[in-house]
Write an enzyme that holds these catalytic residues in place. Structure first.
Site, PDB file in Angstrom:
ATOM      1  N   CYS A   7       4.855   1.373  -5.772  1.00 28.97           N
ATOM      2  CA  CYS A   7       5.747   0.219  -5.932  1.00 28.97           C
ATOM      3  C   CYS A   7       5.622  -0.351  -7.341  1.00 28.97           C
ATOM      4  O   CYS A   7       6.534  -0.983  -7.849  1.00 28.97           O
ATOM      5  CB  CYS A   7       5.435  -0.832  -4.888  1.00 28.97           C
ATOM      6  SG  CYS A   7       3.697  -1.187  -4.835  1.00 28.97           S
ATOM      7  N   GLU A  32       5.419  -7.818   1.125  1.00 31.42           N
ATOM      8  CA  GLU A  32       5.290  -7.178  -0.194  1.00 31.42           C
ATOM      9  C   GLU A  32       6.393  -6.138  -0.256  1.00 31.42           C
ATOM     10  O   GLU A  32       6.391  -5.198   0.542  1.00 31.42           O
ATOM     11  CB  GLU A  32       3.938  -6.461  -0.321  1.00 31.42           C
ATOM     12  CG  GLU A  32       2.744  -7.313   0.032  1.00 31.42           C
ATOM     13  CD  GLU A  32       2.372  -8.266  -1.069  1.00 31.42           C
ATOM     14  OE1 GLU A  32       2.834  -8.063  -2.208  1.00 31.42           O
ATOM     15  OE2 GLU A  32       1.653  -9.233  -0.793  1.00 31.42           O
TER      16      GLU A  32
END
Ligand SMILES: NC(=O)c1ccc[n+]([C@@H]2O[C@H](COP(=O)([O-])OP(=O)(O)OC[C@H]3O[C@@H](n4cnc5c(N)ncnc54)[C@H](O)[C@@H]3O)[C@@H](O)[C@H]2O)c1
Length: 519
Positions: A317, A283
Site C-alpha cells: 500500500c 487502513e
C-alpha cells in the site's frame, strides 16, 4: 518485560542463511496443502470451498479452506460474546504474556511462515521474512503498549477530589484483512484487539487463508483462550456479515478504499437493540507520490524509486505510483529509470535475487495491463521490463510518462508494477498536485536543500513521508503507519495511540471529603 526492539531480519548475504531458505521451501513443498478450517472455540469445521494457489504457478494448491457460512458467523459471535467477558477479566499482564508466547512460537517457525508467504502470496524471500518479523513485532509491541494502557492516564488532582481515568475493552472486534501482508497485517490488528482485552473474530483475505491459519495457531499455542479468538475464512460476504452484526463493537479493517468506505457507511447504522456505536479503524489504499527536486542526487533517486515502485510488484500500500520531478532533471531521471526498468529481473518469488515477483491473481495481471494500455494510448510507455516469464500471474513492470493530468493512471490506485513520471515546474507545483489527491497514505521527497524539506513537510497531507530514501518498509515503533484523507481513519499501526482505538475510557470522580459521623 524487556524493552521493545524490532525483530532482526535474516542476514541473507550469508550463504549458510540462504541455504536455510532452500531447506524451508523444500520442506514446505513436501507437506500436503494446508487445510484451513472455520475455527470457533474448540470446534473446527473443515471444507474445501476456498482454494489458495501459488501466483507463480497457479496449478499448485497451497491451501484449501472452508468458507464460513452465516451460521458460522453467528456461532463465532456467540463465542466472542462469551469469550470477551473472561478475557476482559484476565489481568493485562497475563494477556500480554500470551501474546509474547505467540511471538516466540512464530519466531521458532519463522522460516516455515516465510516459506508459506512465498508460496501463497508470491512474496520474495526478503519481503516474506520482513512480514514475519513485523508480525512478531506487532505482538511484542502491543503486548507492552497494553500494559501501559492498563495503568490508565494521569489527571489533575485537587484537594478533596480524586480523579481516575481507566481504559476498558470495547467488547468484540471483527478483523478484516488483505492478502499483501498476509501475516503481519491480520496479526497486528488481532493482537491489538486481544492485548486490550477484547475478543476477536478474524476474517482473513480469501487469497491467503494458509497464512491466516499460521498466525491463528500462534495465538492459540501462545495461550489465547478458545473463545477469545475465532477464525472465519471466506470472501467479502463474511466480512460484510460481521460488519452489519450488532454484536460487533469495533471493526479493524485494512484493504481497498471501496470496501473500506462501504464498511464505514454500514457500520454507522444502529440496528434494533444495539446499544453502542461501532468504531471503524480503516487502513485503505493510496496513490503515493515521490517529489524529486532539481538538486536531487539521481544515483540515490533511481534505486530508491525502483525499490519503492517495483518491490513486491508494487503491491504494497506504501508503494510509489507517481514521481513528480522538477522539469530541469525530468528527462535525465526518466532515461535512467527507463534503463533500470528494462533490466528488472522478473521471476518466481522463491528465487533469491529477483526484483519483481508475479502479482497475486489474474485480475491483478489484467488490471496492470489495462492501465499500461491506457498510458500508451494517452501518453507514452518509456520502458517495460524486457523479459517476463509466462505461466504465472506475471505483470510487466513499466514506467510511463507524458500523461494528461486527469488520466486514471495518475489518479487511481493500480496496485501493480506501474510507475508514472510527471514533469513539474518546481516543488511548489508538485505539492499543489499532491494536494489535489483524495489519497494521503505515503509520500516521498528527494531534495538537498533543508528549506525545501521543511516546505514539503509543512505542506504534505500524507500519513507517512519519507525524505531522501525509499518510501516502503515502515517498521513497528519506528515509523507508525497509516494514511489520512481517503487512505484511512488516520490511525497509526505500530505506534503510540493505536491501542486507544480498541478501548473505552472511563473517568471516575470521587468527592473524598467526608462530613459528619457515620452512625
Ligand atoms: N493502508 C494500509 O495500511 C494498507 C495496507 C495493506 C493494504 N492496503 C490496501 O489493501 C488493498 C489490497 O488488498 P485487498 O485486495 O485484499 O483489499 P480488499 O478491499 O479487496 O479486501 C480486503 C478484505 O476485505 C474483505 N471484503 C471484501 N468485500 C467486503 C465487504 N463488502 N465487507 C467487508 N469485507 C469485505 C475481503 O474479503 C478481504 O478480507 C489495496 O487497496 C491496498 O492499498 C492498505
Amino acid at each position: 518485560m524487556k524493552e521493545f526492539a524490532n525483530e532482526s531480519i535474516l542476514e541473507l548475504r550469508r550463504a549458510p542463511v540462504r541455504a536455510t531458505l532452500d531447506e524451508a521451501i523444500r520442506a514446505h513443498d513436501a507437506r500436503p496443502a494446508l487445510k484451513v478450517p472455520v475455527w470457533i472455540g474448540e470446534d473446527q469445521r473443515h471444507g474445501e470451498e476456498l482454494v489458495s494457489t501459488d501466483p507463480g504457478r497457479p496449478e499448485r494448491v497451497v491451501a484449501t479452506a472452508a468458507k464460513a457460512t452465516p451460521e458460522d458467523v453467528d456461532a463465532a459471535l456467540q463465542a466472542a460474546q462469551r469469550g470477551a467477558k473472561g478475557w476482559a477479566a484476565t489481568p493485562a499482564r497475563e494477556r500480554a504474556d500470551a501474546l509474547v508466547r505467540a511471538a516466540q512460537w512464530l519466531r521458532e517457525r519463522r522460516l516455515e511462515a516465510a516459506a508459506l508467504a512465498v508460496r501463497e502470496c508470491a512474496k520474495p524471500w526478503p519481503e516474506a521474512d520482513a512480514d514475519v518479523c513485523e508480525a512478531i513485532d506487532f505482538l511484542e509491541y502491543y503486548a507492552r503498549g497494553a500494559l501501559d494502557i492498563a495503568q490508565g492516564a494521569p489527571l489533575l488532582q485537587v484537594p478533596g477530589e480524586k480523579n481516575t481515568l481507566t481504559y476498558g475493552p470495547r467488547g468484540v472486534v471483527a478483523v478484516i484483512s488483505p492478502w499483501n501482508f498476509p501475516l503481519a497485517i491480520p496479526l497486528g490488528m488481532v493482537a491489538a484487539g486481544l492485548a486490550t482485552g477484547n475478543a476477536v473474530v478474524l476474517k482473513p483475505a480469501e487469497q491467503s487463508p494458509g497464512c491466516a491459519l499460521m498466525i491463528f495457531r500462534a495465538l492459540r499455542e501462545g495461550g489465547v483462550p478458545a473463545d477469545a479468538v475465532s477464525l472465519l475464512p471466506g470472501e467479502g460476504d463474511v466480512g460484510a456479515a460481521l460488519v452489519k452484526d450488532p454484536r460487533v463493537h469495533t471493526i479493524a479493517f485494512t484493504g481497498s478504499g471501496a470496501v473500506g468506505l462501504e464498511i464505514v457507511r454500514e457500520a454507522a447504522q444502529v440496528h434494533e437493540g444495539q446499544r453502542h456505536l461501532k468504531r471503524v479503524i480503516a487502513e485503505m489504499g493510496g496513490k503515493n507520490c515521490v517529489i524529486v527536486d532539481s538538486d536531487a542526487d539521481l544515483d540515490e533517486v533511481v534505486p530508491a524509486l525502483v525499490t519503492s515502485a517495483y518491490l513486491y510488484a508494487g503491491q504494497k500500500c506504501s508503494a510509489a505510483a507517481r514521481v513528480l520531478v522538477h522539469e530541469a532533471i525530468h528527462d535525465a531521471l526518466l532515461e535512467r529509470l527507463a534503463g533500470a526498468v528494462e533490466v528488472l529481473d522478473v521471476g518466481q518469488a522463491e528465487r533469491l535475487g529477483i526484483d519483481v515477483p508475479p502479482v497475486i491473481e489474474q485480475a491483478s495481471q489484467e488490471r496492470v495491463a489495462r492501465y499500461t494500455a491506457e498510458a500508451e494510448r494517452t501518453g507514452r510507455v518509456a520502458a517495460r521490463a524486457a523479459e517476463v516469464p509466462e505461466g504465472g500471474w506475471f505483470a510487466t513492470p513499466a514506467v510511463v510518462a507524458d500523461l494528461p493530468p486527469d488520466s486514471p493512471v495518475l489518479t487511481e490506485e493500480i496496485f501493480g508494477p506501474l510507475l508514472a513520471v510527471e514533469r513539474v515546474k518546481d516543488v511548489a507545483d508538485a505539492c499543489d498536485r499532491v494536494d489535489t489527491s483524495p489519497f494521503a497514505l505515503t509520500g516521498g521527497l528527494f531534495a538537498r536543500n533543508p528549506d525545501t524539506v521543511d516546505y514539503v513537510v509543512d505542506r504534505t497531507p500524507v500519513g507517512n513521508l519519507y525524505v531522501n530514501r525509499s518510501i516502503t518498509g515502515a517498521m513497528v515503533g519506528r515509523q507508525p503507519f497509516g494514511g489520512n484523507r481517503l487512505s484511512g481513519t488516520g490511525t497509526k499501526a505500530g505506534g503510540p495511540g493505536y491501542l486507544l482505538q480498541f478501548v473505552e475510557p472511563r473517568v471516575v470522580t470521587e468527592n473524598t471529603m467526608r462530613h459528619g459521623l457515620v452512625v
